[in-house]
Design an enzyme around this catalytic site. Structure first.
Site, PDB file in Angstrom:
ATOM      1  N   ALA A  29      21.762 -22.295  -5.105  1.00  0.00           N
ATOM      2  CA  ALA A  29      20.716 -22.129  -4.088  1.00  0.00           C
ATOM      3  C   ALA A  29      20.549 -20.688  -3.624  1.00  0.00           C
ATOM      4  O   ALA A  29      21.515 -19.926  -3.542  1.00  0.00           O
ATOM      5  CB  ALA A  29      20.977 -22.998  -2.863  1.00  0.00           C
ATOM      6  N   GLY A  30      19.316 -20.355  -3.335  1.00  0.00           N
ATOM      7  CA  GLY A  30      18.982 -19.052  -2.768  1.00  0.00           C
ATOM      8  C   GLY A  30      18.572 -18.002  -3.782  1.00  0.00           C
ATOM      9  O   GLY A  30      18.136 -16.916  -3.407  1.00  0.00           O
ATOM     10  N   ASN A  50      16.386 -23.568  -9.029  1.00  0.00           N
ATOM     11  CA  ASN A  50      15.236 -24.429  -9.312  1.00  0.00           C
ATOM     12  C   ASN A  50      13.938 -23.745  -8.898  1.00  0.00           C
ATOM     13  O   ASN A  50      13.117 -23.377  -9.721  1.00  0.00           O
ATOM     14  CB  ASN A  50      15.411 -25.774  -8.571  1.00  0.00           C
ATOM     15  CG  ASN A  50      14.320 -26.781  -8.907  1.00  0.00           C
ATOM     16  OD1 ASN A  50      13.303 -26.466  -9.503  1.00  0.00           O
ATOM     17  ND2 ASN A  50      14.514 -28.014  -8.549  1.00  0.00           N
ATOM     18  N   LYS A  77      26.194 -34.078  -7.666  1.00  0.00           N
ATOM     19  CA  LYS A  77      26.042 -32.881  -6.842  1.00  0.00           C
ATOM     20  C   LYS A  77      25.932 -33.370  -5.407  1.00  0.00           C
ATOM     21  O   LYS A  77      24.934 -33.979  -5.020  1.00  0.00           O
ATOM     22  CB  LYS A  77      24.796 -32.082  -7.242  1.00  0.00           C
ATOM     23  CG  LYS A  77      24.524 -30.915  -6.294  1.00  0.00           C
ATOM     24  CD  LYS A  77      23.271 -30.135  -6.639  1.00  0.00           C
ATOM     25  CE  LYS A  77      22.876 -29.263  -5.460  1.00  0.00           C
ATOM     26  NZ  LYS A  77      21.660 -28.477  -5.720  1.00  0.00           N
ATOM     27  N   GLY A 108      15.738 -22.652  -1.619  1.00  0.00           N
ATOM     28  CA  GLY A 108      14.309 -22.328  -1.676  1.00  0.00           C
ATOM     29  C   GLY A 108      13.920 -21.024  -1.029  1.00  0.00           C
ATOM     30  O   GLY A 108      12.741 -20.652  -1.038  1.00  0.00           O
TER      31      GLY A 108
END
Lengths: 254, 65
Positions: A181-182, A203, A93, A154
């Site tokens: 993400a987000g 995550n 990644k 995040g």
């Protein structure tokens, strides 16, 4: 199920391994969600790395190492080379960050690093923006999957630019696309899948939830719902009401 | 010799990278290495000699998103 570089993955949920309250809760979250891929990183060995490696191996799913924190092509390439040796996978990644407040990818360096790594036999998963021309350049560089951000890492803001993500899907109908993400809520993950994306990588939304295991399951269910909805074909939104109950045969009562 | 190990100044005997890893208790650990910013494969550690001023990075699997 998504196919990345010829490998079929069991679930469209790609889950990070950071920020959980404990290793045991992390492992439970993976089991509860049946995530298809685990993302990991490399950091200076301070004594915890060996146990963590065993924990990850016990998950029994493919591992996707990242180059998180890298700001240059050289850093990212060296990190990828170390990751390939440690995790014994050509998958990487690829993150090359330009700005620390937004963790916005440096798309120029990203394309360059993607080319270097692809030429060296890596199978690159680039963390990118939803920009059509940047994504086209990444494909030219050898990438066979694209991972545009939904919102900054995040932030939990969901899909900031659904229009752009939809355009990207339409522009590259045969390229595996992942919203990376987000994501903050299961509804965000569902929306990504409703747009026809192949997978979602998240995550923080799980790891920092009050109950990470329950949130992991909620994300998995939402992703499945969004995937089914995309396959089912949604109606077009409209401005005016359209009665769903037939008017024909209605009794005259007044 | 004086090297920088994971950002900290250290005085290690070496002479090889493999010897240095053993010296700091990581001889058998699952780690990856970079010497002066360039990847150093595990297979090359025994034949790579450290010298004063070298920067050695030793990394391991860690949590990530």
């Amino acid at each position: 199920m998504p196919v990345f570089y010829g490998t079929a993955v069991e679930s469209p949920l790609m889950l990070g391994t950071a920020q959980y309250p404990s290793p045991a809760i992390m492992a439970q979250a993976f089991r509860a969600s049946r995530a298809g891929i685990a993302t990991v990183s490399l950091r200076r060995e301070g004594g915890a790395g060996q146990d963590f490696h065993n924990l990850i191996k016990d998950l029994g799913i493919p591992v996707l190492p990242n180059t998180a924190g890298c700001h240059s092509v050289r850093e990212a390439v060296t990190t990828a080379q170390m990751a390939r040796e440690l995790f014994e996978t050509p998958w990487i990644k690829l993150e090359v960050i330009r700005d620390d407040d937004t963790l916005c990818p440096d798309v120029i360096a990203l394309v360059e690093a993607a080319r270097v790594l692809s030429d060296d036999g890596f199978q690159v998963f680039p963390y990118c923006t939803e920009d059509l021309s940047v994504c086209g350049r990444l494909l030219d560089a050898g990438c066979q999957v694209l991972m545009p951000w939904g919102a900054p890492i995040g932030s939990g803001r969901g899909l900031n630019n659904p229009y752009g993500l939809r355009s990207l899907r339409a522009h590259f109908p045969d390229v595996p696309l992942v919203v990376d993400a987000g994501i903050g809520l299961p509804s965000h993950a569902a929306q990504a899948m409703e747009l026809g994306y192949d997978a979602v990588l998240l995550n923080t939304a799980v790891a920092k939830a009050g109950d990470p295991v329950a949130m992991a399951r909620a994300m998995a269910l939402a992703i499945e719902a969004g995937q089914l909805a995309h396959a089912a074909g949604a109606i077009e939104a409209r401005d005016m009401a359209a009665p769903s109950t037939p008017l024909f045969g209605m009794a005259v009562l007044g | 010799m004086k090297i920088t190990l994971n950002g900290e100044a250290r005085d290690l005997n070496g002479p090889s990278v493999q010897d240095a890893l053993a010296e700091i208790g990581l001889g058998a650990a699952k780690v990856a290495t970079a010497l002066n910013g360039a990847f150093l494969p595990a297979a090359a550690r025994a034949e790579t000699t450290l010298k004063d001023g070298d920067a050695l990075e030793v990394v391991a699997p860690m949590q990530g998103g």
